[in-house]
Each structure stands twice: as C-alpha cells, then as structure tokens.
Design a protein around this motif. Structure first.
Motif, PDB file in Angstrom:
ATOM      1  N   SER A 120       0.869  -1.177   0.000  1.00 36.99           N
ATOM      2  CA  SER A 120       0.000   0.000   0.000  1.00 36.99           C
ATOM      3  C   SER A 120       0.903   1.223   0.000  1.00 36.99           C
ATOM      4  N   ALA A 121       0.680   2.142  -0.946  1.00 41.40           N
ATOM      5  CA  ALA A 121       1.563   3.301  -1.042  1.00 41.40           C
ATOM      6  C   ALA A 121       0.843   4.478  -1.668  1.00 41.40           C
ATOM      7  N   SER A 122       1.161   5.659  -1.168  1.00 39.88           N
ATOM      8  CA  SER A 122       0.776   6.895  -1.843  1.00 39.88           C
ATOM      9  C   SER A 122       1.913   7.249  -2.783  1.00 39.88           C
ATOM     10  N   LEU A 123       1.578   7.867  -3.883  1.00 37.95           N
ATOM     11  CA  LEU A 123       2.601   8.231  -4.855  1.00 37.95           C
ATOM     12  C   LEU A 123       3.045   9.664  -4.633  1.00 37.95           C
ATOM     13  N   GLY A 124       4.277   9.974  -5.026  1.00 38.34           N
ATOM     14  CA  GLY A 124       4.887  11.277  -4.786  1.00 38.34           C
ATOM     15  C   GLY A 124       4.242  12.408  -5.566  1.00 38.34           C
ATOM     16  N   ASP A 125       4.697  13.613  -5.272  1.00 38.90           N
ATOM     17  CA  ASP A 125       4.175  14.825  -5.909  1.00 38.90           C
ATOM     18  C   ASP A 125       4.291  14.749  -7.421  1.00 38.90           C
ATOM     19  N   LEU A 126       3.249  15.213  -8.092  1.00 37.94           N
ATOM     20  CA  LEU A 126       3.208  15.148  -9.551  1.00 37.94           C
ATOM     21  C   LEU A 126       4.372  15.864 -10.215  1.00 37.94           C
ATOM     22  N   ASP A 127       4.866  16.932  -9.607  1.00 38.42           N
ATOM     23  CA  ASP A 127       5.959  17.682 -10.235  1.00 38.42           C
ATOM     24  C   ASP A 127       7.283  16.923 -10.191  1.00 38.42           C
ATOM     25  N   GLN A 128       7.323  15.780  -9.525  1.00 34.51           N
ATOM     26  CA  GLN A 128       8.525  14.954  -9.478  1.00 34.51           C
ATOM     27  C   GLN A 128       8.433  13.733 -10.393  1.00 34.51           C
ATOM     28  N   TRP A 129       7.302  13.542 -11.047  1.00 33.59           N
ATOM     29  CA  TRP A 129       7.113  12.389 -11.918  1.00 33.59           C
ATOM     30  C   TRP A 129       7.897  12.555 -13.219  1.00 33.59           C
ATOM     31  N   VAL A 130       8.295  11.437 -13.788  1.00 34.91           N
ATOM     32  CA  VAL A 130       8.982  11.392 -15.074  1.00 34.91           C
ATOM     33  C   VAL A 130       8.315  10.305 -15.911  1.00 34.91           C
ATOM     34  N   THR A 131       8.116  10.593 -17.181  1.00 37.05           N
ATOM     35  CA  THR A 131       7.535   9.618 -18.094  1.00 37.05           C
ATOM     36  C   THR A 131       8.592   9.222 -19.113  1.00 37.05           C
ATOM     37  N   LEU A 132       8.760   7.917 -19.319  1.00 34.78           N
ATOM     38  CA  LEU A 132       9.705   7.391 -20.295  1.00 34.78           C
ATOM     39  C   LEU A 132       8.913   6.689 -21.387  1.00 34.78           C
ATOM     40  N   ARG A 133       9.168   7.063 -22.638  1.00 42.17           N
ATOM     41  CA  ARG A 133       8.472   6.464 -23.780  1.00 42.17           C
ATOM     42  C   ARG A 133       9.482   6.136 -24.872  1.00 42.17           C
ATOM     43  N   PRO A 134       9.237   5.044 -25.602  1.00 40.25           N
ATOM     44  CA  PRO A 134      10.114   4.750 -26.729  1.00 40.25           C
ATOM     45  C   PRO A 134       9.856   5.738 -27.869  1.00 40.25           C
ATOM     46  N   PRO A 169       3.459  13.755 -15.035  1.00 36.81           N
ATOM     47  CA  PRO A 169       2.648  12.635 -15.522  1.00 36.81           C
ATOM     48  C   PRO A 169       2.137  12.948 -16.914  1.00 36.81           C
ATOM     49  N   TYR A 170       2.009  11.932 -17.703  1.00 34.32           N
ATOM     50  CA  TYR A 170       1.437  12.080 -19.029  1.00 34.32           C
ATOM     51  C   TYR A 170       0.237  11.159 -19.094  1.00 34.32           C
ATOM     52  N   THR A 171      -0.928  11.728 -18.997  1.00 40.91           N
ATOM     53  CA  THR A 171      -2.139  10.933 -19.063  1.00 40.91           C
ATOM     54  C   THR A 171      -3.095  11.572 -20.046  1.00 40.91           C
ATOM     55  N   GLU A 172      -3.938  10.768 -20.623  1.00 43.73           N
ATOM     56  CA  GLU A 172      -4.934  11.255 -21.558  1.00 43.73           C
ATOM     57  C   GLU A 172      -6.203  11.715 -20.840  1.00 43.73           C
ATOM     58  N   SER A 173      -6.302  11.420 -19.563  1.00 39.86           N
ATOM     59  CA  SER A 173      -7.512  11.783 -18.824  1.00 39.86           C
ATOM     60  C   SER A 173      -7.189  12.858 -17.797  1.00 39.86           C
ATOM     61  N   LYS A 174      -8.211  13.344 -17.138  1.00 36.35           N
ATOM     62  CA  LYS A 174      -8.026  14.348 -16.102  1.00 36.35           C
ATOM     63  C   LYS A 174      -7.709  13.719 -14.762  1.00 36.35           C
ATOM     64  N   GLU A 175      -7.899  12.403 -14.638  1.00 37.27           N
ATOM     65  CA  GLU A 175      -7.598  11.712 -13.392  1.00 37.27           C
ATOM     66  C   GLU A 175      -6.148  11.251 -13.392  1.00 37.27           C
ATOM     67  N   VAL A 176      -5.553  11.240 -12.208  1.00 40.41           N
ATOM     68  CA  VAL A 176      -4.165  10.820 -12.031  1.00 40.41           C
ATOM     69  C   VAL A 176      -4.124   9.780 -10.914  1.00 40.41           C
ATOM     70  N   VAL A 177      -3.278   8.769 -11.072  1.00 41.48           N
ATOM     71  CA  VAL A 177      -3.104   7.778 -10.012  1.00 41.48           C
ATOM     72  C   VAL A 177      -2.333   8.435  -8.876  1.00 41.48           C
ATOM     73  N   GLY A 178      -2.908   8.408  -7.686  1.00 42.11           N
ATOM     74  CA  GLY A 178      -2.259   9.009  -6.525  1.00 42.11           C
ATOM     75  C   GLY A 178      -1.777   7.987  -5.523  1.00 42.11           C
ATOM     76  N   GLY A 179      -2.172   6.737  -5.694  1.00 38.39           N
ATOM     77  CA  GLY A 179      -1.761   5.682  -4.782  1.00 38.39           C
ATOM     78  C   GLY A 179      -2.055   4.331  -5.391  1.00 38.39           C
ATOM     79  N   LEU A 180      -1.515   3.307  -4.770  1.00 35.10           N
ATOM     80  CA  LEU A 180      -1.738   1.953  -5.247  1.00 35.10           C
ATOM     81  C   LEU A 180      -1.704   0.994  -4.079  1.00 35.10           C
ATOM     82  N   PHE A 181      -2.299  -0.141  -4.282  1.00 36.37           N
ATOM     83  CA  PHE A 181      -2.211  -1.213  -3.298  1.00 36.37           C
ATOM     84  C   PHE A 181      -2.388  -2.534  -4.017  1.00 36.37           C
ATOM     85  N   ILE A 182      -1.870  -3.599  -3.408  1.00 31.84           N
ATOM     86  CA  ILE A 182      -2.029  -4.947  -3.934  1.00 31.84           C
ATOM     87  C   ILE A 182      -2.670  -5.782  -2.840  1.00 31.84           C
ATOM     88  N   ILE A 183      -3.742  -6.453  -3.206  1.00 31.10           N
ATOM     89  CA  ILE A 183      -4.488  -7.311  -2.295  1.00 31.10           C
ATOM     90  C   ILE A 183      -4.337  -8.747  -2.773  1.00 31.10           C
TER      91      ILE A 183
END
Length: 123
Positions: free
Chosen positions: A45-59, A70-84
């Motif tokens: 379970s983790a919150s993700l860091g500030d958006l201004d620190q994100w880096v996107t790598l693409r071929p 962040p580079y997203t096509e939507s207005k929503e951004v992932v702010g955290g994640l968890f694995i159950i």
C-alpha cells in the motif's frame, strides 16, 4: 488471486478545495488505510509522490524519450496503489472498498480501480 488497486484523484478538483477541507479529508485517511491493512490481505500500500517529481519514459525512434510530469490522456491521475491477495473477487472488492479513495474525497474526484493481476516473480 492478486488484485492491483489504483487510487485516482483529479488534481484540478482537489486544488479547488479549501485548505481546511483538504486537511479534514486527509486526516481521515490513515485510520481507513490501517483498517484495510488490518485484514492481512494487503501486500503493498503506497501513496505516490508529488506530480511535479514524476517522469515519463516512452520509446521514440529506438531511444527513450524522457518528459517531466505525468502524461495521461484523462483528467484523473493515479495518486496511490495497493495490492491485495484475496480468495475471490468479492473479497477483493470488500477490502478495496475500505480504501479512503473508495469512501471519501468525492469533491476531489477520488476513485479506486481494482484490476486482477497475473503475478510473476523473476527467476
């Protein structure tokens, strides 16, 4: 079965909230996170860091192109994640529904997406 939970927010909606409302919302999160972890089914379970620190790598043309933020096509951004790790989809949904983004933050555009995972360990 393992499930990936992605907790989303809408930065513009969150930024439009009054600071006191943000504080009131955020202070409700730790007890809800703890309740979810107390099930014993949450592996990560983790919150993700500030958006201004994100880096996107693409071929691009055989090389890696790096861009800030962040580079997203939507207005929503992932702010955290968890694995159950759950015995069924219903159990995973029950546990994921405890996450703050599934219970709170409607005004900030919060949401949770729950995705079944094929989980492989390197070897």
């Amino acid at each position: 079965m393992k499930y990936l939970g992605l907790a989303y927010f809408t930065p513009e909606r969150f930024a439009a909230m009054a600071p006191d409302d943000v504080k009131a919302l955020v202070t409700q999160c730790p007890p809800l996170d703890e309740k979810m972890r107390a099930t014993g089914k949450v592996l990560v379970s983790a919150s993700l860091g500030d958006l201004d620190q994100w880096v996107t790598l693409r071929p691009h043309s055989g090389k890696t192109r790096i861009s800030d933020g962040p580079y997203t096509e939507s207005k929503e951004v992932v702010g955290g994640l968890f694995i159950i790790e759950a015995d069924s989809r219903d159990e995973a949904v029950r546990i994921a529904s405890m996450h703050p983004a599934a219970m709170l933050g409607e005004e900030g555009g919060w949401a949770v997406e729950l995705i079944p995972m094929d989980f492989y360990l390197g070897g």
